[in-house]
Design a protein around this motif. Structure first.
Motif, PDB file in Angstrom:
ATOM      1  N   SER A 230     157.624  45.885 -18.905  1.00 40.48           N
ATOM      2  CA  SER A 230     158.158  44.578 -18.525  1.00 40.48           C
ATOM      3  C   SER A 230     158.076  43.589 -19.687  1.00 40.48           C
ATOM      4  O   SER A 230     159.000  42.796 -19.900  1.00 40.48           O
ATOM      5  CB  SER A 230     157.395  44.039 -17.316  1.00 40.48           C
ATOM      6  OG  SER A 230     157.886  42.784 -16.928  1.00 40.48           O
ATOM      7  N   ILE A 304     155.618  46.160  -7.478  1.00 40.90           N
ATOM      8  CA  ILE A 304     155.555  44.712  -7.282  1.00 40.90           C
ATOM      9  C   ILE A 304     154.318  44.314  -6.491  1.00 40.90           C
ATOM     10  O   ILE A 304     153.666  43.309  -6.783  1.00 40.90           O
ATOM     11  CB  ILE A 304     156.845  44.192  -6.593  1.00 40.90           C
ATOM     12  CG1 ILE A 304     156.848  42.662  -6.568  1.00 40.90           C
ATOM     13  CG2 ILE A 304     157.003  44.763  -5.187  1.00 40.90           C
ATOM     14  CD1 ILE A 304     158.165  42.077  -6.077  1.00 40.90           C
ATOM     15  N   GLN A 308     151.265  42.284  -8.421  1.00 40.17           N
ATOM     16  CA  GLN A 308     151.025  40.932  -7.926  1.00 40.17           C
ATOM     17  C   GLN A 308     149.625  40.777  -7.338  1.00 40.17           C
ATOM     18  O   GLN A 308     149.070  39.673  -7.320  1.00 40.17           O
ATOM     19  CB  GLN A 308     152.088  40.553  -6.887  1.00 40.17           C
ATOM     20  CG  GLN A 308     153.455  40.283  -7.486  1.00 40.17           C
ATOM     21  CD  GLN A 308     154.457  39.780  -6.458  1.00 40.17           C
ATOM     22  OE1 GLN A 308     154.182  39.754  -5.251  1.00 40.17           O
ATOM     23  NE2 GLN A 308     155.637  39.380  -6.930  1.00 40.17           N
ATOM     24  N   GLN A 319     161.047  37.787 -16.760  1.00 43.01           N
ATOM     25  CA  GLN A 319     161.157  36.843 -15.650  1.00 43.01           C
ATOM     26  C   GLN A 319     162.603  36.762 -15.197  1.00 43.01           C
ATOM     27  O   GLN A 319     163.515  36.754 -16.019  1.00 43.01           O
ATOM     28  CB  GLN A 319     160.697  35.448 -16.091  1.00 43.01           C
ATOM     29  CG  GLN A 319     159.266  35.397 -16.604  1.00 43.01           C
ATOM     30  CD  GLN A 319     158.950  34.037 -17.191  1.00 43.01           C
ATOM     31  OE1 GLN A 319     158.899  33.039 -16.477  1.00 43.01           O
ATOM     32  NE2 GLN A 319     158.729  33.978 -18.499  1.00 43.01           N
ATOM     33  N   PRO A 320     162.805  36.689 -13.900  1.00 42.18           N
ATOM     34  CA  PRO A 320     164.195  36.595 -13.406  1.00 42.18           C
ATOM     35  C   PRO A 320     164.827  35.277 -13.805  1.00 42.18           C
ATOM     36  O   PRO A 320     164.145  34.255 -13.919  1.00 42.18           O
ATOM     37  CB  PRO A 320     164.040  36.706 -11.887  1.00 42.18           C
ATOM     38  CG  PRO A 320     162.628  36.309 -11.607  1.00 42.18           C
ATOM     39  CD  PRO A 320     161.833  36.723 -12.798  1.00 42.18           C
ATOM     40  N   PRO A 324     166.591  34.600  -7.356  1.00 44.27           N
ATOM     41  CA  PRO A 324     165.957  35.859  -6.949  1.00 44.27           C
ATOM     42  C   PRO A 324     166.825  37.052  -7.319  1.00 44.27           C
ATOM     43  O   PRO A 324     168.045  37.023  -7.198  1.00 44.27           O
ATOM     44  CB  PRO A 324     165.833  35.718  -5.425  1.00 44.27           C
ATOM     45  CG  PRO A 324     165.931  34.250  -5.170  1.00 44.27           C
ATOM     46  CD  PRO A 324     166.811  33.694  -6.238  1.00 44.27           C
ATOM     47  N   ASP A 355     153.051  36.297  -9.943  1.00 44.20           N
ATOM     48  CA  ASP A 355     154.466  35.916 -10.021  1.00 44.20           C
ATOM     49  C   ASP A 355     155.327  37.007 -10.658  1.00 44.20           C
ATOM     50  O   ASP A 355     156.509  36.786 -10.908  1.00 44.20           O
ATOM     51  CB  ASP A 355     154.614  34.620 -10.825  1.00 44.20           C
ATOM     52  CG  ASP A 355     153.980  33.429 -10.127  1.00 44.20           C
ATOM     53  OD1 ASP A 355     153.888  33.452  -8.884  1.00 44.20           O
ATOM     54  OD2 ASP A 355     153.567  32.484 -10.828  1.00 44.20           O
ATOM     55  N   TRP A 356     154.738  38.178 -10.925  1.00 43.23           N
ATOM     56  CA  TRP A 356     155.485  39.245 -11.594  1.00 43.23           C
ATOM     57  C   TRP A 356     156.655  39.715 -10.730  1.00 43.23           C
ATOM     58  O   TRP A 356     156.538  39.837  -9.511  1.00 43.23           O
ATOM     59  CB  TRP A 356     154.546  40.425 -11.866  1.00 43.23           C
ATOM     60  CG  TRP A 356     155.156  41.538 -12.661  1.00 43.23           C
ATOM     61  CD1 TRP A 356     155.221  41.635 -14.012  1.00 43.23           C
ATOM     62  CD2 TRP A 356     155.783  42.719 -12.144  1.00 43.23           C
ATOM     63  NE1 TRP A 356     155.836  42.811 -14.380  1.00 43.23           N
ATOM     64  CE2 TRP A 356     156.204  43.502 -13.256  1.00 43.23           C
ATOM     65  CE3 TRP A 356     156.032  43.204 -10.859  1.00 43.23           C
ATOM     66  CZ2 TRP A 356     156.838  44.719 -13.123  1.00 43.23           C
ATOM     67  CZ3 TRP A 356     156.684  44.418 -10.729  1.00 43.23           C
ATOM     68  CH2 TRP A 356     157.083  45.168 -11.835  1.00 43.23           C
ATOM     69  N   GLN A 357     157.786  39.980 -11.385  1.00 45.89           N
ATOM     70  CA  GLN A 357     158.970  40.488 -10.695  1.00 45.89           C
ATOM     71  C   GLN A 357     159.537  41.677 -11.463  1.00 45.89           C
ATOM     72  O   GLN A 357     159.542  41.687 -12.695  1.00 45.89           O
ATOM     73  CB  GLN A 357     160.050  39.406 -10.594  1.00 45.89           C
ATOM     74  CG  GLN A 357     159.717  38.264  -9.654  1.00 45.89           C
ATOM     75  CD  GLN A 357     159.780  38.677  -8.196  1.00 45.89           C
ATOM     76  OE1 GLN A 357     160.588  39.522  -7.819  1.00 45.89           O
ATOM     77  NE2 GLN A 357     158.936  38.074  -7.375  1.00 45.89           N
ATOM     78  N   SER A 361     165.844  44.792  -7.863  1.00 50.86           N
ATOM     79  CA  SER A 361     165.272  44.433  -6.574  1.00 50.86           C
ATOM     80  C   SER A 361     164.586  45.644  -5.956  1.00 50.86           C
ATOM     81  O   SER A 361     165.087  46.773  -6.026  1.00 50.86           O
ATOM     82  CB  SER A 361     166.346  43.893  -5.625  1.00 50.86           C
ATOM     83  OG  SER A 361     167.391  44.821  -5.485  1.00 50.86           O
ATOM     84  N   THR A 362     163.424  45.427  -5.348  1.00 56.62           N
ATOM     85  CA  THR A 362     162.614  46.517  -4.797  1.00 56.62           C
ATOM     86  C   THR A 362     163.201  46.999  -3.480  1.00 56.62           C
ATOM     87  O   THR A 362     163.403  46.210  -2.550  1.00 56.62           O
ATOM     88  CB  THR A 362     161.172  46.044  -4.590  1.00 56.62           C
ATOM     89  OG1 THR A 362     160.607  45.709  -5.867  1.00 56.62           O
ATOM     90  CG2 THR A 362     160.329  47.129  -3.943  1.00 56.62           C
TER      91      THR A 362
END
Length: 632
Positions: A230, A304, A308, A319-320, A324, A355-357, A361-362
């Protein structure tokens, strides 16, 4: 020439050009152009999508067997052989077209107008009475009838039948639905291990060992690996993550599109193409069953949730871009936000772990094993076996990153010289996307390959005519699958698509099926519809016995019949997934003449039914957060 005549001539030339194009193109891939959009509309989940393609292509395959001297249909057996007219390309095209149309007409009613247009373009009437059309419809209806009882719960829109619920007591390794669209995700297909497979003996046949446990060295290592990826996510890795899941398609749909590339590359004709698409779709279908069995057995956490859970630990991470990830592909929801993010090029910074993304999308199901890895491995292996080539030769480029809503300065070019290199790249892309652990990918690749090899072996039995599927005997009550084993004087056995006998007083008739291939392990119920006419009574006994040791009876059931009876006889039995069997039907007549008829056999798997969560939320339950609302 007048303008009207010129216009008419132009129209005729255009029509002839369209007709010639349709005749020259591959009919199987032409129908894929209808099947993929239909699947994207009504079968978007990986599980339902894999089943969708399998139903379509099994129907097309069974229709095609009418013209092959050896091949056996999965649900029609040998019953269609020779019934579709001459074994020429025109009849084959017509038969498989009617089979595809009939299936898609039922499974994707929202596309019925487009399907009718496709048939008209091909020059077929949907209710044609030609032998080829009738064969196509017969094949499709046999496949559809079996699909309604295959455990997918199609009649209830694929709602869960196991009563699965995510664990309420939080554990470090358990899957937890994340919030999406204002509510927790609904788990996708917890019951899929109950779906009837094509080649697997059991859904857990290739279940891998458990994934890393919390606190173990492997657990800590996999978290660090996801964090490092990441923090250093490159455009090439982002492009790979997006290439292997085109927006709006499930993995099975993408694999079927890649199969179309293989067909065009090798210039396959209808016979080879029908078999290729059939085995690819069946391998994907069985892979979905095996993968989802492992997913809900281990119920393993997604990255995720685990990352988190580290809370306020500071991480360098992607970061997104101001919206979202769940909405990144939705043009209506993000149109007003695109301009604010397209100029941004650096999406990496320091954040708290909470706040990790992930980049992608999961999905709404447990992590272990990776379905993407398994699907692409199964696809690669089955194509390799079918074509006899390890080469792939696909080149592709990605020019836009949809998650970050920006054009790349330089397109990312991908080249996959081998089929397996494509499978490995697909598996790694799920790690780059931040939605899978390395072990998910490793075990997914192994599982997909194993399932494909199993499907290949079973497929060869159908192609070579050595298969004796249970469904074919149940669907064909004739001497093709049933023979009279005992008949007293005065008893005649006629055939009219049913097992029939005229019983003289105090006489007996008995039928036995051919040796039938093992059905997957599980509990089954067979429903025999029987009728008695005349002025007498009779008794019937139906047994399922081992084909290897005739004295071993798996199950039997008896019933007394009186004149005018039309009733079902149920026989419940359990299969271990490995034993071939035979079915015996014995009828004993009473004191006067009577007519006996066995008209129908239905085979169903038995499962305890516990209603679970629905397939999807109603739109009224969707709540967009203020940050995701489109602007004025």
């Amino acid at each position: 020439m007048s303008s009207k005549r010129a216009l008419a001539a132009l129209r005729l030339l255009l029509m002839l050009g369209c007709a010639q194009t349709a005749a020259a193109s591959s009919i199987v891939t032409e129908w894929l152009d209808e099947t993929v959009p239909a699947a994207n509309q009504v079968a978007w989940e990986p599980t339902v999508g894999a089943r969708f393609f399998a139903i379509v292509h099994t129907a097309m395959y069974d229709a095609w067997t009418a013209y092959d001297p050896a091949a056996v249909g999965v649900f029609t057996g040998r019953a269609l052989r020779g019934a579709g007219g001459a074994a020429n390309i025109a009849n084959k095209r017509e038969a498989v077209s009617h089979a595809a149309y009939e299936v898609l007409h039922e499974l994707a009613p929202v596309r019925r107008h487009a399907l009718q247009e496709r048939m008209a373009l091909l020059g077929y009437e949907v209710d044609a009475a030609s032998p080829a059309a009738i064969v196509g419809r017969r094949a499709a209806r046999a496949v559809l009838a079996a699909a309604r009882r295959d455990g997918a719960n199609q009649e209830a829109d694929y709602q869960d039948t196991t009563g699965y619920e995510p664990r309420r007591a939080a554990t470090a390794s358990s899957w937890h639905p994340i919030d999406a669209l204002g509510a927790p995700q609904l788990p996708v297909s917890p019951h899929w291990s109950r779906v009837m497979p094509f080649a697997l003996q059991r859904a857990d046949q290739f279940r891998p060992d458990p994934p890393p446990a919390p606190g173990s060295v492997q657990w800590e290592a996999q978290i660090r690996q996801l964090e490092q990826i990441s923090a250093r996510l490159t455009d090439e890795q982002k492009a790979s993550a997006e290439f292997w899941i085109p927006w709006g398609e499930s993995p099975p749909a993408h694999m079927m599109e890649l199969t179309k590339f293989i067909s065009a590359r090798d210039d396959l004709r209808i016979d080879d193409e029908v078999k290729l698409f059939f085995l690819v779709s069946i391998a994907l279908h069985d892979t979905a069953i095996a993968v989802w069995e492992a997913k809900y057995h281990y119920d393993y956490v997604r990255p995720i949730t685990a990352i988190q859970a580290l809370g306020n630990v500071r991480l360098q991470a992607w970061q997104p871009p101001q919206l979202p990830v769940a909405f990144a592909y939705s043009a209506p929801a993000t149109r007003s936000l695109v301009s604010s993010v397209t100029k941004q090029s650096n999406f990496t910074g320091e954040i708290p772990a909470k706040d990790w993304q992930p980049y992608l999308s999961t999905p709404a199901f447990p992590a272990y094993v990776s379905g993407h890895s398994a699907f692409t491995a199964a696809w690669a292996r089955i194509v390799e076996l079918m074509t006899g080539r390890a080469e792939f030769g696909l080149r592709a480029s990605v020019r836009r990153l949809y998650t970050e809503q920006r054009l790349l300065d330089h397109p990312v070019e991908f080249e996959f010289p081998l089929l397996w290199s494509a499978a490995e790249a697909s598996g790694l892309s799920r790690i780059y996307g931040g939605i899978h652990w390395p072990v998910d990918n490793q075990q997914g690749l192994l599982m997909g390959k194993a399932v494909a090899e199993h499907a290949w072996q079973r497929g060869q039995q159908f192609f070579l005519g050595t298969a004796s599927p249970f469904a074919a005997a149940a669907n064909n009550l004739s001497s093709m699958y049933w023979h009279v084993t005992e008949r007293s004087e005065g008893v005649t056995a006629a055939e009219n698509g049913h097992l029939q006998a005229e019983l003289a007083p105090k006489t007996k008739v008995a039928w036995q099926s051919v040796v039938l291939d093992p059905v997957p392990a599980g509990s089954y119920e067979m429903m025999f519809s029987v009728a008695l006419t005349g002025t007498s009574s009779a008794s019937v006994r139906i047994s399922v016995r081992s084909a290897l040791q005739s004295d071993i009876v798996f199950a039997s059931s008896s019933a007394s019949l009186i004149s005018g009876d039309l009733r079902p006889v149920k026989v419940g039995w359990t299969s271990d997934g490995s034993a071939p069997s035979q079915v015996d039907v014995e009828v004993h007549g009473g004191g006067s003449a009577a007519g006996f008829e066995l008209t129908k056999i239905e085979l169903s798997r038995l499962w305890p039914q516990v209603a679970g969560m629905p397939r999807y939320r109603a739109m009224r339950d969707v709540v967009l957060s203020p940050s995701a609302q489109p602007g004025p």
